[in-house]
Scaffold this motif. Sequence first.
Motif, short mmCIF file in Angstrom:
data_model
loop_
_atom_site.label_atom_id
_atom_site.label_comp_id
_atom_site.label_asym_id
_atom_site.label_seq_id
_atom_site.Cartn_x
_atom_site.Cartn_y
_atom_site.Cartn_z
N ASP B 97 -10.92 67.14 32.03
CA ASP B 97 -9.70 67.85 31.63
C ASP B 97 -8.59 67.66 32.65
O ASP B 97 -7.43 67.46 32.32
CB ASP B 97 -9.99 69.35 31.47
CG ASP B 97 -11.06 69.62 30.42
OD1 ASP B 97 -11.62 70.72 30.42
OD2 ASP B 97 -11.35 68.70 29.64
N LEU B 98 -8.96 67.75 33.95
CA LEU B 98 -7.96 67.63 35.02
C LEU B 98 -7.31 66.25 35.01
O LEU B 98 -6.15 66.09 35.34
CB LEU B 98 -8.60 67.84 36.40
CG LEU B 98 -8.80 69.27 36.89
CD1 LEU B 98 -9.62 69.27 38.18
CD2 LEU B 98 -7.44 69.93 37.14
N ALA B 99 -8.10 65.23 34.62
CA ALA B 99 -7.61 63.85 34.70
C ALA B 99 -6.31 63.68 33.91
O ALA B 99 -5.50 62.83 34.23
CB ALA B 99 -8.68 62.89 34.18
N LYS B 100 -6.09 64.56 32.91
CA LYS B 100 -4.90 64.42 32.07
C LYS B 100 -3.67 65.10 32.70
O LYS B 100 -2.55 64.86 32.28
CB LYS B 100 -5.15 65.05 30.69
CG LYS B 100 -6.30 64.39 29.93
CD LYS B 100 -6.58 65.12 28.62
CE LYS B 100 -7.97 64.75 28.07
NZ LYS B 100 -8.83 65.91 27.88
N SER B 105 -4.65 66.58 41.29
CA SER B 105 -5.40 66.80 42.53
C SER B 105 -4.79 67.91 43.38
O SER B 105 -5.30 68.23 44.46
CB SER B 105 -5.49 65.50 43.34
OG SER B 105 -4.21 65.00 43.58
N GLN B 106 -3.72 68.52 42.88
CA GLN B 106 -3.02 69.54 43.67
C GLN B 106 -3.28 70.97 43.19
O GLN B 106 -2.74 71.93 43.74
CB GLN B 106 -1.50 69.32 43.56
CG GLN B 106 -1.04 67.90 43.71
CD GLN B 106 -0.79 67.54 45.15
OE1 GLN B 106 -0.57 68.43 45.96
NE2 GLN B 106 -0.86 66.26 45.49
N LEU B 133 -12.85 64.64 40.85
CA LEU B 133 -11.57 65.35 40.99
C LEU B 133 -11.74 66.75 41.56
O LEU B 133 -10.83 67.31 42.16
CB LEU B 133 -10.86 65.43 39.63
CG LEU B 133 -9.88 64.31 39.36
CD1 LEU B 133 -9.37 64.35 37.92
CD2 LEU B 133 -8.70 64.35 40.32
N LEU B 134 -12.92 67.36 41.36
CA LEU B 134 -13.16 68.69 41.94
C LEU B 134 -13.19 68.58 43.46
O LEU B 134 -12.56 69.36 44.17
CB LEU B 134 -14.48 69.28 41.42
CG LEU B 134 -14.53 69.58 39.91
CD1 LEU B 134 -15.95 69.97 39.50
CD2 LEU B 134 -13.57 70.68 39.54
N THR B 135 -13.91 67.59 43.97
CA THR B 135 -13.99 67.39 45.42
C THR B 135 -12.65 66.97 45.97
O THR B 135 -12.24 67.41 47.05
CB THR B 135 -15.09 66.36 45.74
OG1 THR B 135 -16.34 66.91 45.32
CG2 THR B 135 -15.16 66.04 47.21
#
Lengths: 257, 257
Positions: B97-100, B105-106, B133-135
Amino acid sequence: APRIIAITNQKGGVGKTTTAINLAAALVERECKVLLVDMDPQGNASTGLGIMSDQRDRSTYDVLMNDMSVADAVHQTDLDGLSLIPATTDLSSADIDLAKAVDRSQKLRKAFSPLSQKDWDYILIDCPPSLNLLTVNAMVAANSVLIPLQSEFFALEGLSQLMLSIREVRQTANPDLRIEGVLLTMFDKRNNLSQQVEEDARDNLGEIVFQTRIPRNIRVSESPSYSMPVLTYDTASQGAVAYRALAKELLNRAEAV
Amino acid sequence: APRIIAITNQKGGVGKTTTAINLAAALVERECKVLLVDMDPQGNASTGLGIMSDQRDRSTYDVLMNDMSVADAVHQTDLDGLSLIPATTDLSSADIDLAKAVDRSQKLRKAFSPLSQKDWDYILIDCPPSLNLLTVNAMVAANSVLIPLQSEFFALEGLSQLMLSIREVRQTANPDLRIEGVLLTMFDKRNNLSQQVEEDARDNLGEIVFQTRIPRNIRVSESPSYSMPVLTYDTASQGAVAYRALAKELLNRAEAV
Ligand SMILES: Nc1ncnc2c1ncn2[C@@H]1O[C@H](COP(=O)(O)OP(=O)(O)OP(=O)(O)O)[C@@H](O)[C@H]1O
Ligand SMILES: Nc1ncnc2c1ncn2[C@@H]1O[C@H](COP(=O)(O)OP(=O)(O)OP(=O)(O)O)[C@@H](O)[C@H]1O
Ligand SMILES: [Mg+2]
Ligand SMILES: [Mg+2]
C-alpha cells in the motif's frame, strides 16, 4: 513431475535454510535427485552449499524477472545429485518489481512447468522470513509447504497468520496446495519451553506435525561455515541423524498418500 | 526531541524484538520515558509486553496509513514509563500500500515530527526481518540504528547488505542517520562460533560493536510467554544483567557524543 516443497515461515531464524540444505542432502543420500531454489535475498542457502556471491551469475532473480529457464539457471553443488539456483541481493527489489507484472504470483510456477520427473525427484524452495511476493510465488509453484517451527514462544504466534496465507493461496491460485508438515526445530528436551511448544503444536495440529524433531545441535550451526550440510560435516551428529529421519518420514508419508 | 533508535537486521531471529523490549525496560529503570513502536506485522513486541491482538484497535498501521497521531495510537504497558504502539497483521499489506504513496518512506518521520522531549526521552522501533518499506520508514525517522548480531555464521553474511541500505537511506533521505552500535546476541562463551563471530565483528567494525554482549539465556526466551521483559520476569538472570549493562553503555555513549 517433480514434487515441489516450499519451506516457509515468516518468523525469522526458525531453521528454514538449515532445513532446506539438510533435508535436500538427506534426500540425495536416498538416491533422490534434488533441486534447491534459494528465494531469500540473503542467499544463506547458496552460501551454505558453497556457491559464493561472486559465482551467482545465473540466479533466481533471472528466472523470475528475465525469463531465464530453470535449466540455464542451475548450478552444480559439491554433492552429486544436488543442484542449486542461487539467490542474489537484487532479489529484494523483485518484490516491488514483481508487483507491477500481470502474472506476478505465477512467475515461478511458469518457470517450473516444462520440468519433468527425469530432471528432479524433489524441488525444495528456501523462502525469506516474510509473506511477500517471493513467498507467494513459492507457494503458488509448490505442491506442499513444509513449516519449520522453532521450539520457542514467539514461534507459535505467527503460525495462524501463515495458515491463513496458505489458505488464501489455495483459494486464489493453487487449489492443490497441501501442508507437507510442521517440523519442530532447535528442540531441547531438557527445557520446558520446548516441551510446551511441542504439546501445543501436537494438540492443535495433530498428525501434521512430523514425529521427527530436530534437536538444537552446535554441529548444525557450524556446518554452513564449512560450506557443507551437517550430514557431510559431521555425519554422526544428532543433527545429521535427525535430518535423515526427517527424509525417511517424508518419503514414507509420500508413499502413503 | 526524543532520541529515536531503529532496531533492525534483515536476518531473521537475531534478537531484534528481545532487544527492543528489554532495552526499553532497562532504560525505564534508569528513569527514561520510552515509547516502543512495533513495526513488525508479527506483533511479537506487542505480545511480549502484554498487549494482545484483540486490544490493538489503534496501531502502527493507523499511524502510517490513516494519519492517526502518535498520541492517539499510544497504549500504556504494565511498566510505568513504557508506552507502546502495537502492530497488527494488516501491516504486512502496508508495504504494498505504501509503495503507491508519494511520501512513502517519510510517513513515520512525519508522524514523529510534532513530538518533543517532554513526551519521551527515547523512541525504539522494532523492525521486521526485511529491508522493505517498513524498515526504510524506520530508518528515515530514526537518529540511529542499533543492529543485533546473532553470534552465528549466517549472521555476518547479511551485515554488509544492511550497511549498504543504511548508507543509501543516509544519502537519499536522512543525512544524520548514525549507527548506534552492533550488539552481539545469544552469545555463548563456551562455543568457538560465538568467539569467531565476535572476533570478526570487532576486527571489521571496531568501536561500533558494543562492549556488552547478551548471553544465550533461557530466562530471556521464557519471559515473553509471561508478557513481561526478562528484567521483571527474572531480575537476577544473566539476560537481565546484560540488558541493564547495555542501557548503561548506550547512555554513556550518548553523553560522550
Ligand atoms: N538444529 C539446530 N541446532 C543449532 N542451531 C541451529 C539449528 N537449526 C538452525 N540453527 C541455527 O540457527 C540460526 C537460524 O537458522 P536458519 O538461518 O536456518 O533460520 P531461517 O529460518 O532460515 O532464518 P531466516 O528467517 O533469516 O531466513 C542459524 O544460525 C542456524 O545455523
Ligand atoms: N539472549 C537470548 N537467549 C536466549 N534466547 C533468546 C535470546 N534472545 C532472543 N532469544 C530467543 O530467540 C528467538 C529469536 O529472538 P527474537 O524473536 O527477539 O528475534 P527477532 O530478530 O526479533 O526475530 P524476527 O526476525 O522474526 O523479528 C526468540 O524465541 C527469543 O525468545
Ligand atoms: Mg533462511
Ligand atoms: Mg522480531
